[in-house]
Motif scaffolding. Structure first.
Motif, PDB file in Angstrom:
ATOM      1  N   PHE A 777      57.186  61.527   3.726  1.00 21.20           N
ATOM      2  CA  PHE A 777      57.082  62.252   5.247  1.00 21.20           C
ATOM      3  C   PHE A 777      57.737  61.604   6.220  1.00 21.20           C
ATOM      4  O   PHE A 777      58.011  62.185   7.444  1.00 21.20           O
ATOM      5  N   LYS A 778      58.201  60.597   6.012  1.00 13.57           N
ATOM      6  CA  LYS A 778      59.370  60.122   7.212  1.00 13.57           C
ATOM      7  C   LYS A 778      60.154  60.575   7.796  1.00 13.57           C
ATOM      8  O   LYS A 778      60.810  61.594   7.241  1.00 13.57           O
ATOM      9  N   SER A 779      60.169  60.507   9.054  1.00 13.38           N
ATOM     10  CA  SER A 779      61.293  61.353   9.771  1.00 13.38           C
ATOM     11  C   SER A 779      60.956  62.842   9.892  1.00 13.38           C
ATOM     12  O   SER A 779      61.789  63.618  10.228  1.00 13.38           O
ATOM     13  N   SER A 780      59.878  63.177   9.256  1.00 11.64           N
ATOM     14  CA  SER A 780      59.520  64.695   9.244  1.00 11.64           C
ATOM     15  C   SER A 780      58.632  65.064  10.474  1.00 11.64           C
ATOM     16  O   SER A 780      57.829  64.191  10.959  1.00 11.64           O
ATOM     17  N   ASP A 823      56.220  52.079   9.054  1.00 11.61           N
ATOM     18  CA  ASP A 823      57.261  52.574   9.300  1.00 11.61           C
ATOM     19  C   ASP A 823      57.375  53.961   9.425  1.00 11.61           C
ATOM     20  O   ASP A 823      58.162  54.678  10.376  1.00 11.61           O
ATOM     21  N   THR A 824      56.371  54.636   8.612  1.00 12.61           N
ATOM     22  CA  THR A 824      56.554  56.214   8.784  1.00 12.61           C
ATOM     23  C   THR A 824      55.710  56.755  10.080  1.00 12.61           C
ATOM     24  O   THR A 824      56.183  57.670  10.898  1.00 12.61           O
ATOM     25  N   LEU A 825      54.495  55.981  10.175  1.00 14.24           N
ATOM     26  CA  LEU A 825      53.591  56.387  11.477  1.00 14.24           C
ATOM     27  C   LEU A 825      53.902  55.830  12.749  1.00 14.24           C
ATOM     28  O   LEU A 825      53.228  56.279  13.720  1.00 14.24           O
ATOM     29  N   GLY A 826      54.562  54.708  12.762  1.00 12.39           N
ATOM     30  CA  GLY A 826      54.923  53.833  14.001  1.00 12.39           C
ATOM     31  C   GLY A 826      53.709  53.782  15.018  1.00 12.39           C
ATOM     32  O   GLY A 826      52.692  53.148  14.398  1.00 12.39           O
ATOM     33  N   SER A 827      54.106  54.053  16.241  1.00 11.85           N
ATOM     34  CA  SER A 827      53.161  53.802  17.239  1.00 11.85           C
ATOM     35  C   SER A 827      51.785  54.355  16.997  1.00 11.85           C
ATOM     36  O   SER A 827      50.652  54.081  17.620  1.00 11.85           O
TER      37      SER A 827
ATOM     38  N   GLN B  43      64.601  50.061   2.340  1.00 10.41           N
ATOM     39  CA  GLN B  43      65.880  49.479   2.604  1.00 10.41           C
ATOM     40  C   GLN B  43      66.869  50.118   3.684  1.00 10.41           C
ATOM     41  O   GLN B  43      67.237  49.657   4.523  1.00 10.41           O
ATOM     42  N   LEU B  44      67.093  51.415   3.137  1.00 10.46           N
ATOM     43  CA  LEU B  44      68.103  52.168   3.912  1.00 10.46           C
ATOM     44  C   LEU B  44      67.368  52.470   5.187  1.00 10.46           C
ATOM     45  O   LEU B  44      68.058  52.665   6.125  1.00 10.46           O
ATOM     46  N   ALA B  45      66.098  52.453   5.205  1.00 12.83           N
ATOM     47  CA  ALA B  45      65.199  52.819   6.476  1.00 12.83           C
ATOM     48  C   ALA B  45      65.583  51.938   7.687  1.00 12.83           C
ATOM     49  O   ALA B  45      65.992  52.070   8.462  1.00 12.83           O
ATOM     50  N   SER B  46      65.555  50.421   6.969  1.00 14.08           N
ATOM     51  CA  SER B  46      65.755  49.551   7.950  1.00 14.08           C
ATOM     52  C   SER B  46      67.206  49.600   8.244  1.00 14.08           C
ATOM     53  O   SER B  46      67.697  49.111   9.322  1.00 14.08           O
ATOM     54  N   PRO B  82      67.983  58.519   4.254  1.00 14.67           N
ATOM     55  CA  PRO B  82      67.816  57.493   3.734  1.00 14.67           C
ATOM     56  C   PRO B  82      67.598  57.849   2.096  1.00 14.67           C
ATOM     57  O   PRO B  82      68.079  57.135   1.154  1.00 14.67           O
ATOM     58  N   VAL B  83      66.582  58.600   1.657  1.00 13.59           N
ATOM     59  CA  VAL B  83      66.255  58.965   0.732  1.00 13.59           C
ATOM     60  C   VAL B  83      67.370  59.402  -0.439  1.00 13.59           C
ATOM     61  O   VAL B  83      67.678  59.295  -1.355  1.00 13.59           O
TER      62      VAL B  83
END
Lengths: 871, 420
Positions: A777-780, A823-827, B43-46, B82-83
């Motif tokens: 879900f990251k960046s979604s 990382d995904t949900l951040g703040s 990794q790519l995320a960072s 990244p993925v």
């Protein structure tokens, strides 16, 4: 309301198939129509001395099978069914069973004893039938020996069925007293004495408290040792079996008795009949097992300690033990190498010698060398074989530094023996010993390999030549080649095998086609060696492996086309299909991993896939599993291109996921879904509804083998990572399942190591699912959908951290999830994470962990969290 | 003959079948690939996070904002999912790696606070490469992404030895220079270690990590069968007088090619960065002035630039800077295509600023460059080469800058450069 079942039971054993089937059908019907009446009739039949013994025995057997089954799920069902029967029926059945003890027919008594034990196994843990043990013990003082014998037998079976915690110490004491008295030399009936000795074998697990009491332990040990001197061979055998069981259960209590036991066992090994001698050797093997485990614990990085101290019994006995074992090696049987299930004094002795070598290491070498030197050139084959066998047996244990000089001298001799010794038995053992040399003294892990560029060619020439020898020798030569190749798996581009690839493949394929390839496991061994050689191929040899593909495909094609086979032919066909699919799997994996050969390989992908799909027509579990594994490898290699096979393959994928009975297939298929996710990424989307439905169904079923559940959770993660925010629609189903599994596993109290391991596997699967979902879900824009679950995920990790039973893998996954969450949900989760104090402690704790992987996972999680908290 | 007891395996019988091994291997591979996929995403995320827009490095020069459509070079990194990037294979891998290296700019002026904020070390002469160890092999890739060596090493998962801990697929990436004379990889930076990204970490931390981690692995051991090449760390100095002196004239076991300066606080940034700088003169390098394709130092400065579809010739900076152009006729005549790297000679060696842009004046086409070359020269390199021919930045200037102890301000420093 007992039914007349005698005739049906007799018919069910008729040689006439129609009669038999009809009878079996009737039995099934009665059982389904009226279970209590059916069980009552059976117990009455068993108890009735006027009935023929055949019908009584079968009645008992059916009764037993109505109470217990191997498969855990069914076992529980049957126990539940028995408990729910009405009390009167159960009481009447139990009375009949106990009555059977007075029967003059020993088979009937023995059958009743087993059934009683099954009932006890169900009832005692529920505090039912409390009077059983008391009433059995009151029988002990009966004059009639056959009642006494049946009673002791029953006590033994009951101890086998029931968990020691279920029986209180008072009763344990009485059982042990009765049993040990029955074993005593003063007991005149050898039937009673034998039953008592066998009962003790099962009762040993109950004797924990008694073994800590010096007097009681001395008494038990004395009686057991005396029983090893009985004039009845069965009693002697049973007594030695007790000694073997004691050696593993009460290792730390043995010191005062070891001198006596050594004398007893060495006399038995040298003079007694084979079944007794085998048990005497087994005693020492079992002591080795214990000491190897303890010494392993001593060496282990993490604890460096063991619950039980090592008494070094083997080291102390070494000067006398080794000669005794070496003597046994000369007692070979002529045909032992042709018989796969064979077990005799020589084989047991060599096996024990191998364990001794692993226990003491270098010290064994000078004790064995004189024997080898004396016998290796004897005119009698027994001398030559025994010497070679001794050598082969001690190759695992002593340091390579100690062995290498000896092996360097012996190697040429061995090669000559393998090509020229007139005796097949000697050649068999020689080829096996060469394999052991390659396994333990050659390869990346060994400082100085005994195999050089120079002698490698000579070795190969001899091995390939021996593959034309009789099947058992050829099979061992294939095995030796397997280990030779394994040593080069890490070699990179300079393997001395390179120039011989073509010859090796040719010979191995020749072997698989030998008329006698099904003897001595030869064909399997040849394919296994072929696989290993493929595994050690490299850029240079890849083209030769590539030529193998059409050959293997043709073979597989032939098995798929073959029709109208007898059942024996069908079995062989299945074996072959399994081997060919396995071989394809290895080739696919290897060619896919060599950059230069991957594209050339892909030209075969269509044909391979076509064949593998046809293989699924087979009904054989092993074949399915192998084909599934090969497809997983192909999917990984093909990447997104695999999408074109999905429409045809999907039905078999679903079939695999639904295969509860053969859970290995189900587990492998779940793994293949993961492979597909990584290969297809979002192209797997059209199939996800079907796959997710099946996976969710599997999870909610109590019939699925539990070992498949952790991989299913991990698979959720794979799917989410592949399809990203499209996973949203499954959240509402998957998340509650994950949550409740997390809840259960976080609070699980693990009674034993096995349970603890399973709990940790489950936790790891759950964490991998969370990681995959979070990362997917990251960046979604739909990230928000996950925020409501964050608190639970953190709580899960907090609880596990509090429980302190996470293994390293779980710890690492947990750190990963913490990082992913941030990382995904951040703040969105910054404040939540800040509150999760144990997660903070966990990270801090892991930053100074020994395992660098954990330490670095912690650093990563910290980095991600800092960003989330400060952002 | 009775069979052996259940738990006792006769010593002559194999411990596990190859089928069981295949099953275990498949399950292990699946687990590894899963953690691999997840780690790579992390990794790519960072690394993607560290890819903010590049700061304008030469404020005096307004770089041309217009970016040619045909030039994909250096473009896509920040829009990499990244993925998806984690799944790149074959030629894409090459392209991807080619974009991962940190490329120091050439030092055309002395940055302020050199002694406080910077490290210095003598740069080994040789081939700059990324070394990746994973899954039991080690692969080194040159700047253009092509493979230099594939070999076993003592780096984590760098060889198939049997005692590795952790997933074989977790990988480590080192930034190295392969030094031919002693066949040694000199490690100048650490990008990933055992699957964890150091992109986001400061140079200070990366060098510390590099020094402590590399020695744990035995990667600096002499070559052996399962460790084909030795990896050595380069001695890194604080950029004070002593450090600069040691780097400049101290003895090192390798052939020096200039000095490298790293800003302590900078993250590992892929592509050109002014936070790492290279400087050289004739004392610390044999190759101060660029050679032409025949290895000779040409009388006129030559520059390698990329041809854009409007005929402009640009540097490899991001965004690219146009330094001149070729006429359509000449392009057609010499069979050049958009995206080609061309070598041009600067006829009139006086650099001019025209409307805030550097103009090299009339350029003479020398030819296409050989195909192994992946990038055009950078703007700073053109400047440095020009300065080297006319008014080089001398070691004395560096010493003076340190002695004057941060009294310089930006504009002064840049003025020096622009006089050339």
């Amino acid at each position: 309301m007992a039914l007349e079942v005698t005739q049906i039971l007799l018919n069910a054993q008729s040689i006439d198939a129609a009669t038999r089937n009809h009878a079996e059908e009737s039995l099934k019907q009665i059982q389904e129509q009226n279970l209590p009446a059916f069980l009552l009739s059976l117990s009455a039949e068993l108890a009735n001395n006027n009935k023929p013994i055949e019908s009584r025995k079968l009645a008992g057997l059916i009764l037993k099978n109505a109470l217990d089954a191997k498969e855990l799920h069914r076992k529980n069902d049957l126990a539940q069914r028995w408990l729910s029967l009405d009390l009167a029926t159960k009481t009447q059945i139990k009375t009949s069973l106990l009555q059977t003890f007075s029967s003059p027919v020993s088979d009937a008594r023995s059958t009743a004893a087993q059934v009683i034990a099954k009932v006890a196994g169900i009832e005692l843990p529920h505090n039912q039938w409390p009077e059983l043990i008391g009433s059995l013990l009151s029988n002990i003082h009966q004059v009639e020996t056959h009642v006494k014998q049946a009673t002791l037998e029953t006590l033994g079976y009951v101890c086998e069925e029931v968990d020691p915690q279920v029986v209180d110490q008072e009763q344990v004491n009485r059982i042990l007293t009765a049993v040990v008295q029955g074993m005593n030399a003063t007991e005149t009936s050898s039937d009673v004495r034998l039953a008592a000795t066998r009962a003790l074998y099962n009762a040993l697990g109950f004797a924990q408290a008694n073994f800590t009491n010096d007097m009681e332990r001395d008494y038990i040990m004395r009686v057991v040792c005396e029983a090893t001197q009985s004039s009845d061979v069965k009693i002697r055998q049973a007594a030695f079996e007790c000694l073997v069981a004691i050696s593993s259960t009460y290792y730390e209590k043995l010191a005062p008795y070891m001198q006596d036991i050594f004398n007893i066992t060495s006399k038995a090994v040298r003079e007694d009949e084979e079944p007794v001698a085998l048990q005497a050797i087994e005693f020492w093997s079992s002591i080795c097992d214990e000491e190897i485990d303890i010494l392993d614990d001593y060496r282990s990085e993490y604890t460096g300690d063991s619950d039980v101290p090592c008494f070094y019994f083997i080291k102390q006995a070494l000067p006398a033990l080794v000669p005794m074992l070496l003597e046994t090696l000369l007692k070979q049987e002529e045909d032992q190498d042709q018989d796969e299930g064979a077990w005799n004094i020589a084989m047991a002795g060599g096996t024990c010698l191998g364990l001794v070598a692993r226990t003491v290491g270098d010290e064994i070498v000078p004790l064995v060398m004189p024997f080898i030197e004396e016998n290796i050139s004897k005119p009698d084959w027994r001398g030559r074989e025994a010497a070679t066998y001794a050598f082969g047996s001690i190759l695992d244990g002593p340091s390579p530094g100690k062995l290498a000089p000896i092996v360097n001298v012996a190697l040429n001799f061995m090669l000559a023996a393998l090509s020229r010794d007139p005796n097949n038995h000697v050649k068999d053992t020689t080829a096996w010993t060469l394999g052991r040399i390659f396994e333990f003294l050659h390869g990346a892990a060994v400082e100085t390999s005994v195999i050089t560029q120079e002698n490698c060619q000579q070795i190969l020439t001899v091995l390939l030549q021996s593959m034309k020898d009789v099947p058992n020798v050829a099979e061992k030569a294939c095995g030796a080649l397997y280990f030779l190749a394994q040593g080069y798996e890490d070699e990179g581009s300079v393997s001395p095998l390179t120039p011989f690839f073509q010859d090796i493949f040719q010979m191995l394929l020749f072997v698989t086609h030998r008329e006698d390839a099904t003897e001595s496991n030869l064909r399997t061994s040849a394919y296994e060696a072929l696989n290993e050689v493929v595994r050690c191929s490299n850029d240079e040899t890849a083209p030769i492996v590539m030529q193998l593909i059409p050959v293997i495909m043709l073979e597989l094609h032939q098995t798929v086309e073959a029709q109208k086979l007898t059942s024996d032919e069908r079995d062989k066909q299945n074996d072959l299909q399994g081997l060919l699919c396995g071989c394809l799997q290895v080739i696919i994996q290897k060619m896919g991993s060599i950059e230069g050969s991957k594209y050339a390989f892909m030209q075969y992908a269509d044909q391979i896939m076509d064949l593998l799909l046809k293989v699924f027509a087979s009904r054989n579990a092993t074949v399915h599993e192998e084909a599934m594994l090969a497809i997983g490898a192909l999917a990984y290699t093909a990447g997104p291109n695999f999408a074109k096979y999905m429409p045809q393959f999907y039905q078999y994928l679903e079939m695999g996921l639904q295969n509860f009975e053969e859970y290995q297939i189900c587990a492998i298929t779940v793994g293949v879904v993961g492979d597909l996710c990584r290969a297809l990424e979002d192209k797997i989307l059209p199939y996800c509804d079907g796959i997710m439905t099946q996976l969710l169904k599997n999870l909610s079923s109590n019939q699925l083998h539990r070992s498949v559940k952790p991989p299913i959770f991990s698979c959720f993660g794979d799917i989410a990572l592949a399809i990203g925010e499209n996973f949203e629609k499954y959240l509402v189903y998957a998340m509650p399942m994950l949550q409740s599994a997390a809840e259960l596993s976080a609070h699980a109290v693990s009674q034993d190591d096995e349970m603890l391991e399973y709990t940790n596997q489950l936790r790891n699967g759950i964490l991998e699912a969370y990681s995959g979902i979070l990362q997917g879900f990251k960046s979604s824009p739909k990230t928000q959908a996950l925020v409501p679950y964050a608190a639970h995920v953190l709580q899960f990790i907090d609880t596990m951290y509090g429980g302190r039973e996470m293994d390293d893998a779980v710890m690492k996954s947990a750190l990963g999830v913490l990082g992913d969450l941030a990382d995904t949900l951040g703040s969105h989760v910054g404040p939540l994470i800040s509150q999760s104090s144990s997660s903070k402690d966990l990270i801090e704790e892991c930053m100074v962990y020994d395992d660098p992987l954990i330490r670095e996972s912690a650093e990563w999680a910290k980095l991600a969290i800092n960003r989330a908290v400060s952002g | 003959m009775a069979p052996p007891p259940d738990h006792r395996r006769p010593i002559k019988r194999a411990a596990i079948s190859d089928q069981q091994r295949r099953r275990e291997v498949a399950l292990r591979l699946q687990a590894d690939r899963r953690s691999d996929a997840q780690n790579r995403a992390r990794q790519l995320a960072s690394s993607v996070l560290s890819l903010g827009p590049e700061p304008a490095t030469e404020p005096e020069v307004e770089p041309e904002q217009e970016m040619s459509e045909a030039s994909g070079q250096l473009a896509g990194r920040s829009d990499l999912d990244p993925v998806r990037a984690a799944r790149l294979r074959g030629p894409e891998v090459r392209k991807w790696f080619a974009r991962q290296l940190l490329l120091p700019e050439w030092m055309v002026d002395v940055p302020p606070s050199l002694d406080r904020d910077w490290y210095v070390f003598p740069r080994p002469s040789g081939k700059r490469c990324f070394v990746v160890s994973s899954n039991g092999t080690t692969i080194s890739r040159l700047r253009n992404g092509s493979i230099l060596h594939r070999f076993p090493s003592n780096l984590p998962n760098g060889a198939r030895t049997k005692d590795v801990s952790g997933p074989a697929s977790s990988y480590s990436i080192l930034d190295c220079i392969f030094h031919e004379p002693d066949e040694t990889y000199y490690v100048i930076d650490m990008v990933c270690w055992r699957g964890y990204s150091l992109y986001d970490c400061t140079a200070e931390f990366r060098f510390f990590w590099l020094n402590s981690k590399l020695s744990e692995t035995g990667a600096s051991d002499p070559p052996s069968q399962y460790h084909r090449y030795r990896f050595n760390v380069v001695q890194i100095y604080e950029c004070n007088l002593a450090g600069l002196q040691a780097s400049y004239s101290g003895q090192v076991p390798y052939v020096k090619d200039g000095l490298l300066f790293f800003n302590k606080h900078a993250h590992y940034q892929a592509g050109n960065t002014p936070l790492a700088l290279v400087w050289k003169d004739n004392v610390c390098s044999q190759y101060v002035l660029d050679t032409d394709s025949k290895g000779q130092i040409p009388s006129q400065q030559q520059v390698v630039l990329e041809l854009q579809n409007d005929g402009n010739l640009t540097t490899s900076d991001d965004p690219p800077v146009a330094l001149g152009s070729l006429s359509r006729d000449l392009i057609a005549q010499s069979g050049l295509r958009v995206g080609n790297l061309v070598r041009v000679a600067i006829k009139d060696e006086r650099m001019r600023l025209v409307d805030g842009k550097l103009d090299l004046g009339e350029l003479q086409l020398v030819g296409k460059t050989n195909h192994s070359r992946a990038f055009a020269d950078t703007y700073s390199k053109v400047l440095f080469q020009h300065a080297a021919r006319h008014a080089p930045l001398r070691i004395e200037d560096l010493v003076a800058s340190i002695q004057s102890n941060s009294s310089m301000d930006n504009s002064q420093a840049l003025d020096v450069e622009m006089e050339g």
